[in-house]
Design an enzyme around this catalytic site. Structure first.
Site, PDB file in Angstrom:
ATOM      1  N   CYS A 114     -87.404  68.670 -22.487  1.00 13.97           N
ATOM      2  CA  CYS A 114     -86.556  68.653 -23.689  1.00 13.97           C
ATOM      3  C   CYS A 114     -87.257  68.043 -24.899  1.00 13.97           C
ATOM      4  CB  CYS A 114     -85.276  67.888 -23.411  1.00 13.97           C
ATOM      5  SG  CYS A 114     -84.361  68.573 -22.033  1.00 13.97           S
ATOM      6  N   HIS A 254     -82.337  65.991 -30.102  1.00 11.16           N
ATOM      7  CA  HIS A 254     -82.168  66.870 -28.946  1.00 11.16           C
ATOM      8  C   HIS A 254     -80.713  66.805 -28.504  1.00 11.16           C
ATOM      9  CE1 HIS A 254     -82.301  68.689 -25.120  1.00 11.16           C
ATOM     10  NE2 HIS A 254     -82.234  67.564 -24.445  1.00 11.16           N
ATOM     11  N   ASN A 284     -77.057  72.050 -23.591  1.00 13.53           N
ATOM     12  CA  ASN A 284     -78.437  71.537 -23.627  1.00 13.53           C
ATOM     13  C   ASN A 284     -79.405  72.716 -23.453  1.00 13.53           C
ATOM     14  OD1 ASN A 284     -80.926  70.387 -23.049  1.00 13.53           O
ATOM     15  ND2 ASN A 284     -80.103  68.802 -21.715  1.00 13.53           N
TER      16      ASN A 284
HETATM   17  O1  UT7 Z   1     -81.975  66.845 -21.733  1.00  8.09           O
HETATM   18  C1  UT7 Z   1     -82.345  65.605 -21.199  1.00  8.09           C
HETATM   19  C2  UT7 Z   1     -81.940  65.506 -19.795  1.00  8.09           C
HETATM   20  N1  UT7 Z   1     -80.547  65.513 -19.511  1.00  8.09           N
HETATM   21  C3  UT7 Z   1     -79.663  64.647 -20.004  1.00  8.09           C
HETATM   22  O2  UT7 Z   1     -79.916  63.910 -20.916  1.00  8.09           O
HETATM   23  C4  UT7 Z   1     -78.341  64.557 -19.312  1.00  8.09           C
HETATM   24  C5  UT7 Z   1     -78.007  63.113 -19.054  1.00  8.09           C
HETATM   25  N2  UT7 Z   1     -76.803  62.898 -18.300  1.00  8.09           N
HETATM   26  C6  UT7 Z   1     -75.554  63.254 -18.672  1.00  8.09           C
HETATM   27  O3  UT7 Z   1     -75.363  63.920 -19.661  1.00  8.09           O
HETATM   28  C7  UT7 Z   1     -74.387  62.742 -17.855  1.00  8.09           C
HETATM   29  O4  UT7 Z   1     -74.864  61.793 -16.914  1.00  8.09           O
HETATM   30  C8  UT7 Z   1     -73.612  63.858 -17.091  1.00  8.09           C
HETATM   31  C9  UT7 Z   1     -72.797  64.669 -18.092  1.00  8.09           C
HETATM   32  C10 UT7 Z   1     -74.561  64.732 -16.336  1.00  8.09           C
HETATM   33  C11 UT7 Z   1     -72.609  63.227 -16.115  1.00  8.09           C
HETATM   34  O5  UT7 Z   1     -71.756  62.320 -16.782  1.00  8.09           O
HETATM   35  P1  UT7 Z   1     -71.538  60.853 -16.177  1.00  8.09           P
HETATM   36  O6  UT7 Z   1     -70.568  60.185 -17.048  1.00  8.09           O
HETATM   37  O7  UT7 Z   1     -72.884  60.212 -16.047  1.00  8.09           O
HETATM   38  O8  UT7 Z   1     -70.878  61.151 -14.776  1.00  8.09           O
HETATM   39  P2  UT7 Z   1     -71.371  60.763 -13.306  1.00  8.09           P
HETATM   40  O9  UT7 Z   1     -72.596  61.532 -12.957  1.00  8.09           O
HETATM   41  O10 UT7 Z   1     -71.389  59.273 -13.177  1.00  8.09           O
HETATM   42  O11 UT7 Z   1     -70.183  61.335 -12.452  1.00  8.09           O
HETATM   43  C12 UT7 Z   1     -68.822  60.842 -12.596  1.00  8.09           C
HETATM   44  C13 UT7 Z   1     -67.915  61.677 -11.725  1.00  8.09           C
HETATM   45  C14 UT7 Z   1     -68.434  61.879 -10.286  1.00  8.09           C
HETATM   46  O12 UT7 Z   1     -67.324  61.848  -9.411  1.00  8.09           O
HETATM   47  P3  UT7 Z   1     -67.002  60.518  -8.550  1.00  8.09           P
HETATM   48  O13 UT7 Z   1     -68.227  60.278  -7.733  1.00  8.09           O
HETATM   49  O14 UT7 Z   1     -66.763  59.443  -9.588  1.00  8.09           O
HETATM   50  O15 UT7 Z   1     -65.808  60.923  -7.785  1.00  8.09           O
HETATM   51  C15 UT7 Z   1     -68.976  63.309 -10.320  1.00  8.09           C
HETATM   52  O16 UT7 Z   1     -68.925  63.924  -9.055  1.00  8.09           O
HETATM   53  O17 UT7 Z   1     -67.768  62.996 -12.279  1.00  8.09           O
HETATM   54  C16 UT7 Z   1     -68.006  63.973 -11.257  1.00  8.09           C
HETATM   55  N3  UT7 Z   1     -68.528  65.183 -11.883  1.00  8.09           N
HETATM   56  C17 UT7 Z   1     -67.739  66.156 -12.354  1.00  8.09           C
HETATM   57  N4  UT7 Z   1     -66.409  66.308 -12.388  1.00  8.09           N
HETATM   58  C18 UT7 Z   1     -65.922  67.422 -12.942  1.00  8.09           C
HETATM   59  C19 UT7 Z   1     -69.833  65.491 -12.120  1.00  8.09           C
HETATM   60  N5  UT7 Z   1     -69.900  66.701 -12.730  1.00  8.09           N
HETATM   61  C20 UT7 Z   1     -68.627  67.125 -12.898  1.00  8.09           C
HETATM   62  C21 UT7 Z   1     -68.038  68.274 -13.457  1.00  8.09           C
HETATM   63  N6  UT7 Z   1     -66.709  68.385 -13.477  1.00  8.09           N
HETATM   64  N7  UT7 Z   1     -68.797  69.256 -14.025  1.00  8.09           N
END
Ligand code: UT7
Length: 343
Positions: A114, A254, A284
Site C-alpha cells: 500500500c 492511503h 482499500n
Molecule cells: O492497507 C494497509 C493494510 N491494511 C490495513 O491497514 C487494515 C488494518 N486493519 C483494519 O482496518 C481493522 O483491523 C479491520 C477493519 C480489519 C478490523 O477491525 P477491528 O476493529 O480491528 O476488528 P477485530 O479484527 O478486532 O474484530 C472484531 C470482531 C471479531 O469478532 P469477535 O472475535 O469480537 O467476536 C471479528 O470476528 O469483528 C469480527 N469481524 C466481523 N464482523 C462482521 C471481523 N470482520 C467482520 C466483518 N463483519 N466483516
C-alpha cells in the site's frame, strides 16, 4: 544545476462494477452497519473478468500522458507499483510499456504494497534528480479482489480494484517532490501476507487447497502499527521539506480504513477538512489508493501553483512512507519543453 521532479500529468481508472456492503451480506456473515462503523467503507469497485492490473494501469496512464501533453515515446522510464501483478514474469510495467508504446523507456515493477505510490515517487524523483531520466511514468494499479478469500469476512470486505498514474518531469525550480521519508520492518510475524506462489512456497495442489494464495491479515495489529507509523513518517517528511502542518493545502493519505485516517489526523492535530477521503467509495485499493485519491482531488477542485500536499501511507511488507509535494507551474514546464523542441 540540480533538477527537481514535478507532476505534470495525472489520471485514474476505476472499474465500473460496484460491490456494495449489502452485496457482501449475501456472501459472508457481515452487515452494512459493521463494515461502515469499523472501516468507513460503503462500496468498492471490482475489475471485470477481462480486466487486469496492466489493463487498468494503461487506461490511467493514457489519461496522465494526455494531461501532460506527452506522447508515449517521450517517456524515459515506466514504473509500476503493485502487489497484484498480472504475472510473476513478465513485469507488469513491461506490459504497460508495450501497450502504451513507450518505445524509448525502461520498465520495472516495484512492490511496497500500500506504500507503493510513495516508494514510486521516491524512485522516480531520484531518477530525475540524478539526471538518468527526464520523464517518468509512475503507474499504481491493483486487482486486489482476485487475491482475497471471499469466505474470509475479516479481509474480503476491505479491498477494491483500481489504478492511478502520474507523469513526473524534470524542472529546474524548487517544485514537485520536495521530500520523501520511507520506512520498513520485515513482516516476520506474518501480519499481512500472501503465503504461496513464490519461491518459499511454490504453487501446488496443497497450497491451492489451503487457500494459501489469498491474502491473510491480522487486521487489529496492522491497524495499530499503521496509525503510529503514518503520523511519524508524515512528520519526518514535513520536517525534511522545512514545512509545517498549517502550510499544507491537503493531506492525501492511503485509504485503508476511515478509523486509521481519523486517528492519524488527530495524532497530527490536523483539521478534519484537510484530509481527503474516498475510502467510502473505493475501499482499500493498495498501491493504487493514493494515486486514485489524488486524481479525484485534482479533478474536483482548482489547485494553485505553490500549493503543498502531503501524501502518506502504510502497508504490507511492512512498509510506510510520506511525500511532500509543491504543486508545480505545469504550464511553464510545458512551455519550456516546447521551446527546447523548436530550438
Ligand atoms: O492497507 C494497509 C493494510 N491494511 C490495513 O491497514 C487494515 C488494518 N486493519 C483494519 O482496518 C481493522 O483491523 C479491520 C477493519 C480489519 C478490523 O477491525 P477491528 O476493529 O480491528 O476488528 P477485530 O479484527 O478486532 O474484530 C472484531 C470482531 C471479531 O469478532 P469477535 O472475535 O469480537 O467476536 C471479528 O470476528 O469483528 C469480527 N469481524 C466481523 N464482523 C462482521 C471481523 N470482520 C467482520 C466483518 N463483519 N466483516
Amino acid at each position: 544545476m540540480m533538477n527537481h521532479a514535478a507532476i505534470t500529468g495525472w489520471g485514474s481508472y476505476s472499474p465500473t462494477r460496484i460491490l456494495s456492503n449489502h452485496d457482501l451480506e449475501e456472501l459472508v456473515d457481515t452487515s452494512d452497519a459493521w463494515i461502515r462503523t469499523r472501516t468507513g467503507i460503503g462500496e468498492r469497485r471490482v475489475a471485470a473478468p477481462d480486466e487486469t492490473t496492466s489493463s487498468m494501469g494503461v487506461i490511467a496512464a493514457r489519461r496522465a500522458l494526455e494531461r501532460a501533453e506527452l506522447l508515449p515515446r517521450e517517456i524515459d522510464l515506466v514504473i509500476c507499483a503493485s502487489t497484484t501483478p498480472d504475472h510473476l514474469l513478465p513485469a507488469t510495467a513491461c506490459l504497460i510499456q508495450q501497450q502504451l508504446g513507450c518505445t524509448q523507456a525502461g520498465a520495472f515493477d516495484l512492490n511496497a504494497a500500500c506504500s507503493g505510490f510513495i516508494y514510486g515517487l521516491a524512485v522516480a524523483s531520484q531518477f530525475i534528480q540524478g539526471g538518468a531520466a527526464r520523464r517518468v511514468l509512475l503507474v499504481s494499479s491493483e486487482t486486489l479482489t482476485r487475491f482475497v478469500n471471499w469466505q474470509d469476512r475479516s479481509t474480503c470486505v476491505l479491498f477494491g480494484d483500481g489504478a492511478g498514474a502520474v507523469v513526473l518531469e524534470a524542472t529546474p525550480h524548487c517544485e514537485g517532490v520536495l521530500s520523501v521519508a520511507l520506512g520498513s520492518r520485515g513482516d516476520i510475524e506474518r501480519m499481512l501476507v500472501i503465503e504461496a506462489g513464490g519461491s518459499a512456497l511454490p504453487a501446488s495442489a496443497d497450497t491451492v487447497a489451503r487457500k494459501a494464495h489469498y491474502m491473510k491479515m491480522r487486521g487489529n495489529e496492522v491497524f495499530k502499527m499503521a496509525v503510529r507509523n503514518m503520523a511519524q513518517t508524515a512528520k519526518e517528511a514535513l520536517a525534511k521539506a522545512n514545512l509545517t502542518l498549517p502550510e499544507l493545502t491537503a493531506v492525501i493519505p492511503h485509504q485503508a480504513n476511515l478509523r486509521i485516517l481519523t486517528a492519524t489526523q488527530e495524532a497530527l492535530d490536523l483539521p478534519a477538512e484537510k484530509m481527503f477521503i474516498n475510502v467510502d467509495r473505493h475501499g482499500n485499493t493498495g498501491a493504487a489508493s493514493i494515486a486514485l485519491a489524488m486524481g479525484e482531488f485534482l479533478d474536483s477542485r482548482p489547485v494553485q501553483v505553490g500549493d503543498h500536499f502531503l501524501l502518506v501511507a502504510f502497508g504490507g511488507g511492512l512498509t510506510w512512507g510520506a511525500c511532500v509535494l509543491r504543486w508545480a507551474d505545469i504550464a511553464a514546464i510545458v512551455r519550456r519543453r516546447a521551446q527546447k523542441l523548436s530550438a
